[in-house]
Scaffold this motif. Structure first.
Motif, PDB file in Angstrom:
ATOM      1  N   SER A   1       0.825  -1.209   0.000  1.00  0.00           N
ATOM      2  CA  SER A   1       0.000   0.000   0.000  1.00  0.00           C
ATOM      3  C   SER A   1       0.857   1.256   0.000  1.00  0.00           C
ATOM      4  O   SER A   1       0.539   2.250  -0.666  1.00  0.00           O
ATOM      5  N   ILE A   2       1.956   1.226   0.758  1.00  0.00           N
ATOM      6  CA  ILE A   2       2.869   2.376   0.760  1.00  0.00           C
ATOM      7  C   ILE A   2       3.458   2.575  -0.638  1.00  0.00           C
ATOM      8  O   ILE A   2       3.534   3.706  -1.139  1.00  0.00           O
ATOM      9  N   ALA A   3       3.876   1.491  -1.272  1.00  0.00           N
ATOM     10  CA  ALA A   3       4.459   1.592  -2.611  1.00  0.00           C
ATOM     11  C   ALA A   3       3.455   2.160  -3.601  1.00  0.00           C
ATOM     12  O   ALA A   3       3.785   3.033  -4.423  1.00  0.00           O
ATOM     13  N   LYS A   4       2.221   1.683  -3.544  1.00  0.00           N
ATOM     14  CA  LYS A   4       1.192   2.184  -4.458  1.00  0.00           C
ATOM     15  C   LYS A   4       0.928   3.662  -4.208  1.00  0.00           C
ATOM     16  O   LYS A   4       0.825   4.468  -5.146  1.00  0.00           O
ATOM     17  N   LEU A   5       0.825   4.049  -2.957  1.00  0.00           N
ATOM     18  CA  LEU A   5       0.573   5.436  -2.588  1.00  0.00           C
ATOM     19  C   LEU A   5       1.718   6.339  -3.038  1.00  0.00           C
ATOM     20  O   LEU A   5       1.511   7.362  -3.710  1.00  0.00           O
ATOM     21  N   VAL A   6       2.940   5.969  -2.665  1.00  0.00           N
ATOM     22  CA  VAL A   6       4.111   6.800  -2.956  1.00  0.00           C
ATOM     23  C   VAL A   6       4.355   6.900  -4.465  1.00  0.00           C
ATOM     24  O   VAL A   6       4.591   7.990  -5.007  1.00  0.00           O
ATOM     25  N   ALA A   7       4.293   5.772  -5.159  1.00  0.00           N
ATOM     26  CA  ALA A   7       4.637   5.760  -6.580  1.00  0.00           C
ATOM     27  C   ALA A   7       3.606   6.504  -7.423  1.00  0.00           C
ATOM     28  O   ALA A   7       3.977   7.238  -8.358  1.00  0.00           O
ATOM     29  N   THR A   8       2.336   6.334  -7.124  1.00  0.00           N
ATOM     30  CA  THR A   8       1.324   7.000  -7.953  1.00  0.00           C
ATOM     31  C   THR A   8       1.259   8.494  -7.665  1.00  0.00           C
ATOM     32  O   THR A   8       1.054   9.298  -8.580  1.00  0.00           O
ATOM     33  N   ASP A   9       1.439   8.886  -6.405  1.00  0.00           N
ATOM     34  CA  ASP A   9       1.516  10.322  -6.113  1.00  0.00           C
ATOM     35  C   ASP A   9       2.743  10.937  -6.784  1.00  0.00           C
ATOM     36  O   ASP A   9       2.699  12.060  -7.304  1.00  0.00           O
ATOM     37  N   ALA A  10       3.858  10.207  -6.773  1.00  0.00           N
ATOM     38  CA  ALA A  10       5.071  10.698  -7.431  1.00  0.00           C
ATOM     39  C   ALA A  10       4.849  10.856  -8.931  1.00  0.00           C
ATOM     40  O   ALA A  10       5.283  11.850  -9.536  1.00  0.00           O
ATOM     41  N   ALA A  11       4.171   9.887  -9.555  1.00  0.00           N
ATOM     42  CA  ALA A  11       3.920   9.965 -10.992  1.00  0.00           C
ATOM     43  C   ALA A  11       3.071  11.181 -11.337  1.00  0.00           C
ATOM     44  O   ALA A  11       3.325  11.877 -12.333  1.00  0.00           O
ATOM     45  N   MET A  12       2.074  11.480 -10.517  1.00  0.00           N
ATOM     46  CA  MET A  12       1.242  12.649 -10.780  1.00  0.00           C
ATOM     47  C   MET A  12       2.063  13.927 -10.685  1.00  0.00           C
ATOM     48  O   MET A  12       1.958  14.820 -11.529  1.00  0.00           O
ATOM     49  N   LYS A  13       2.927  14.017  -9.668  1.00  0.00           N
ATOM     50  CA  LYS A  13       3.752  15.216  -9.483  1.00  0.00           C
ATOM     51  C   LYS A  13       4.808  15.327 -10.586  1.00  0.00           C
ATOM     52  O   LYS A  13       5.018  16.418 -11.156  1.00  0.00           O
ATOM     53  N   VAL A  14       5.482  14.247 -10.909  1.00  0.00           N
ATOM     54  CA  VAL A  14       6.558  14.293 -11.899  1.00  0.00           C
ATOM     55  C   VAL A  14       6.009  14.621 -13.284  1.00  0.00           C
ATOM     56  O   VAL A  14       6.601  15.418 -14.027  1.00  0.00           O
ATOM     57  N   THR A  15       4.889  14.019 -13.670  1.00  0.00           N
ATOM     58  CA  THR A  15       4.335  14.303 -15.000  1.00  0.00           C
ATOM     59  C   THR A  15       3.837  15.745 -15.089  1.00  0.00           C
ATOM     60  O   THR A  15       3.980  16.391 -16.126  1.00  0.00           O
ATOM     61  N   THR A  16       3.262  16.254 -14.000  1.00  0.00           N
ATOM     62  CA  THR A  16       2.830  17.657 -13.987  1.00  0.00           C
ATOM     63  C   THR A  16       4.035  18.590 -14.116  1.00  0.00           C
ATOM     64  O   THR A  16       4.008  19.576 -14.873  1.00  0.00           O
ATOM     65  N   ASP A  17       5.107  18.277 -13.398  1.00  0.00           N
ATOM     66  CA  ASP A  17       6.314  19.094 -13.489  1.00  0.00           C
ATOM     67  C   ASP A  17       6.957  18.997 -14.870  1.00  0.00           C
ATOM     68  O   ASP A  17       7.567  19.967 -15.350  1.00  0.00           O
ATOM     69  N   ALA A  18       6.827  17.840 -15.524  1.00  0.00           N
ATOM     70  CA  ALA A  18       7.375  17.702 -16.872  1.00  0.00           C
ATOM     71  C   ALA A  18       6.679  18.653 -17.840  1.00  0.00           C
ATOM     72  O   ALA A  18       7.329  19.265 -18.709  1.00  0.00           O
ATOM     73  N   VAL A  19       5.366  18.773 -17.700  1.00  0.00           N
ATOM     74  CA  VAL A  19       4.648  19.753 -18.519  1.00  0.00           C
ATOM     75  C   VAL A  19       5.179  21.153 -18.254  1.00  0.00           C
ATOM     76  O   VAL A  19       5.379  21.959 -19.181  1.00  0.00           O
ATOM     77  N   GLN A  20       5.447  21.466 -16.993  1.00  0.00           N
ATOM     78  CA  GLN A  20       5.979  22.780 -16.640  1.00  0.00           C
ATOM     79  C   GLN A  20       7.357  23.016 -17.265  1.00  0.00           C
ATOM     80  O   GLN A  20       7.655  24.119 -17.736  1.00  0.00           O
ATOM     81  N   VAL A  21       8.195  21.992 -17.286  1.00  0.00           N
ATOM     82  CA  VAL A  21       9.523  22.130 -17.885  1.00  0.00           C
ATOM     83  C   VAL A  21       9.413  22.505 -19.359  1.00  0.00           C
ATOM     84  O   VAL A  21      10.147  23.367 -19.862  1.00  0.00           O
ATOM     85  N   LEU A  22       8.476  21.898 -20.058  1.00  0.00           N
ATOM     86  CA  LEU A  22       8.316  22.173 -21.480  1.00  0.00           C
ATOM     87  C   LEU A  22       7.545  23.464 -21.748  1.00  0.00           C
ATOM     88  O   LEU A  22       7.477  23.917 -22.897  1.00  0.00           O
ATOM     89  N   GLY A  23       6.937  24.032 -20.701  1.00  0.00           N
ATOM     90  CA  GLY A  23       6.210  25.281 -20.879  1.00  0.00           C
ATOM     91  C   GLY A  23       5.027  25.122 -21.813  1.00  0.00           C
ATOM     92  O   GLY A  23       4.285  24.141 -21.751  1.00  0.00           O
ATOM     93  N   GLY A  24       4.857  26.080 -22.704  1.00  0.00           N
ATOM     94  CA  GLY A  24       3.730  26.029 -23.629  1.00  0.00           C
ATOM     95  C   GLY A  24       3.753  24.794 -24.497  1.00  0.00           C
ATOM     96  O   GLY A  24       2.708  24.229 -24.829  1.00  0.00           O
ATOM     97  N   ALA A  25       4.955  24.349 -24.872  1.00  0.00           N
ATOM     98  CA  ALA A  25       5.059  23.142 -25.700  1.00  0.00           C
ATOM     99  C   ALA A  25       4.511  21.925 -24.962  1.00  0.00           C
ATOM    100  O   ALA A  25       3.934  21.023 -25.572  1.00  0.00           O
ATOM    101  N   GLY A  26       4.676  21.903 -23.636  1.00  0.00           N
ATOM    102  CA  GLY A  26       4.183  20.778 -22.854  1.00  0.00           C
ATOM    103  C   GLY A  26       2.678  20.685 -22.819  1.00  0.00           C
ATOM    104  O   GLY A  26       2.121  19.619 -22.536  1.00  0.00           O
ATOM    105  N   PHE A  27       2.014  21.783 -23.124  1.00  0.00           N
ATOM    106  CA  PHE A  27       0.553  21.814 -23.106  1.00  0.00           C
ATOM    107  C   PHE A  27      -0.042  21.388 -24.442  1.00  0.00           C
ATOM    108  O   PHE A  27      -1.259  21.275 -24.569  1.00  0.00           O
ATOM    109  N   THR A  28       0.811  21.133 -25.406  1.00  0.00           N
ATOM    110  CA  THR A  28       0.346  20.703 -26.722  1.00  0.00           C
ATOM    111  C   THR A  28       0.544  19.205 -26.893  1.00  0.00           C
ATOM    112  O   THR A  28       1.315  18.574 -26.167  1.00  0.00           O
ATOM    113  N   ARG A  29      -0.110  18.651 -27.886  1.00  0.00           N
ATOM    114  CA  ARG A  29       0.029  17.229 -28.182  1.00  0.00           C
ATOM    115  C   ARG A  29       1.219  16.937 -29.100  1.00  0.00           C
ATOM    116  O   ARG A  29       1.387  15.798 -29.537  1.00  0.00           O
ATOM    117  N   ASP A  30       2.029  17.967 -29.349  1.00  0.00           N
ATOM    118  CA  ASP A  30       3.253  17.739 -30.109  1.00  0.00           C
ATOM    119  C   ASP A  30       4.280  16.990 -29.282  1.00  0.00           C
ATOM    120  O   ASP A  30       5.228  16.422 -29.835  1.00  0.00           O
TER     121      ASP A  30
END
Length: 381
Positions: free
Chosen positions: A318-347
């Motif tokens: 349960s800890i692994a599921k909690l930690v890993a999925t919360d991390a995935a949500m945060k990391v993918t959101t931050d990845a969009v931020q790194v790419l800026g406007g390009a990250g908001f597109t389907r390119d």
């Protein structure tokens, strides 16, 4: 790329190498196209079956590879890094085989398990209902014994591979005794009276079909009962304990893919005369993303090692599921931020990664339920 792994054997190293080749050459190049079209990757699951990847943690007697869960989960992560829908599908299939492998008779295993592990049959796990999600004991789909059959009526909801699977590991009510009245049936997809509703329209994992399964007087042979009547909820929950580790590994794979994309973009994107990866604000953001991925990976691997050693691992899963999925949500959101406007597109794929990261926080028990499980385990330790 993922950190160098310490694998328990040369066989495991070779398997992971094969998996990376399949992920790189067969999955990653077509993932975006399939997701855009909402196309189910059935041929890719057949490829995994032919490659021996659909039965890794199960006994060799029935076509498995008898490999440690630690190795299986790393395979799962590699696949999810290339294509999340296929990674989740492999995890669901593995969980769908658990009831038969762990609670069936040898006769049932001999009859059904080789095709399930060999890739000829793809599985689905049918526990949830529209009114019985987190409260699994409240399910109402009923199976009534009629001679040599069970007659099943009811509706299962949120079924991964719904309408695409070849068999459904299905929890049904056989008695009005609450949690003790639930049993487990192995239901073939061609059972008369079983049908799929139109697929759900989802924000992510669009290549993975999710649908309600409708049981309308469906007759299931009684010899497809797994375990005894009344053992279904116990079977379901023990299946979920291992299934949560699969989702954790998939979430880490998705986060790794987002991190890889963000780092590559930050190295190539120049502002004010230098690559944006050289700015401290970007360095710190990427460092935090990397730390989250590595920490989540270590968490699921430790839980898997406990499982492989026969130690209690419910809390750790349960800890692994909690930690890993919360991390995935945060990391993918931050990845969009790194790419800026390009990250908001389907390119670029990071917007898809962010959409795909949400549902792992929900299925196989919401992350709120994981906190309940963790707290309960602490109280009883």
């Amino acid at each position: 790329m993922p950190a160098e792994r310490l694998l328990p054997s040369t066989e495991a190293e070779d398997l992971l190498k094969l998996t990376r080749e399949i992920a790189r050459d067969e999955l990653a190049p077509i993932a975006a196209e399939h997701e855009e079209a909402g196309r189910f990757p059935r041929e890719q699951f057949r490829l995994l079956g032919r490659s021996g990847l659909l039965g890794l943690p199960y006994p060799e007697r029935w076509g498995g590879a008898a490999l440690p869960y630690e190795v299986y989960l790393q395979v799962l992560e590699e696949i999810a890094t290339a294509w999340m829908s296929v990674g989740v599908g492999l995890s669901v299939h593995t969980m769908s085989c658990y009831a038969l492998a762990g609670h069936g008779t040898d006769e049932q295993r001999d009859r059904f398990l080789p095709d399930m592990l060999g890739g000829d049959l793809l599985g689905a796990y049918a526990l949830s209902e529209s009114h019985a999600g987190s409260d699994a004991a409240a399910l109402s789909t009923r199976a009534t014994r009629d001679g040599d059959d069970y007659v099943v009526n009811g509706t299962k909801a949120w079924i991964t591979h719904g309408g695409e699977a070849d068999f459904y590991t299905t929890m049904v009510r056989t008695a009005d005794t609450g949690a003790k009245g639930i049993s487990c049936l192995l239901v073939p997809a061609d059972t008369p009276g079983l049908s799929a509703a139109p697929p759900e329209r989802k924000m992510g994992l669009t290549g993975s079909t999710t649908a309600q399964m409708l049981f309308e007087g469906a007759r299931v042979p009684a010899d497809r009962l797994l375990g005894a009547e009344g053992e279904g909820l116990k079977i379901a929950l023990t299946s979920l304990n291992s299934g949560r580790l699969g989702i954790a590994a998939c979430a880490v794979g998705l986060a790794q893919a987002a991190l890889d994309e963000a780092v590559a973009y930050a190295k190539g994107r120049r502002q004010f005369g230098r690559a944006i990866i050289d700015f401290q604000g970007m360095e710190f953001l990427l460092a935090d993303m990397a730390a989250a991925v590595e920490s989540a990976r270590a968490t699921y691997l430790e839980a898997a090692r406990r499982r492989d050693r026969g130690l209690p691992f419910v809390r750790q899963a349960s800890i692994a599921k909690l930690v890993a999925t919360d991390a995935a949500m945060k990391v993918t959101t931050d990845a969009v931020q790194v790419l800026g406007g390009a990250g908001f597109t389907r390119d670029f794929p990071v917007e898809r990664y962010m959409r795909e990261a949400k549902v792992p926080q929900i299925f196989e028990g919401t992350n709120q339920i994981q906190r309940v499980v963790i707290a309960r385990e602490l109280k009883t330790a």
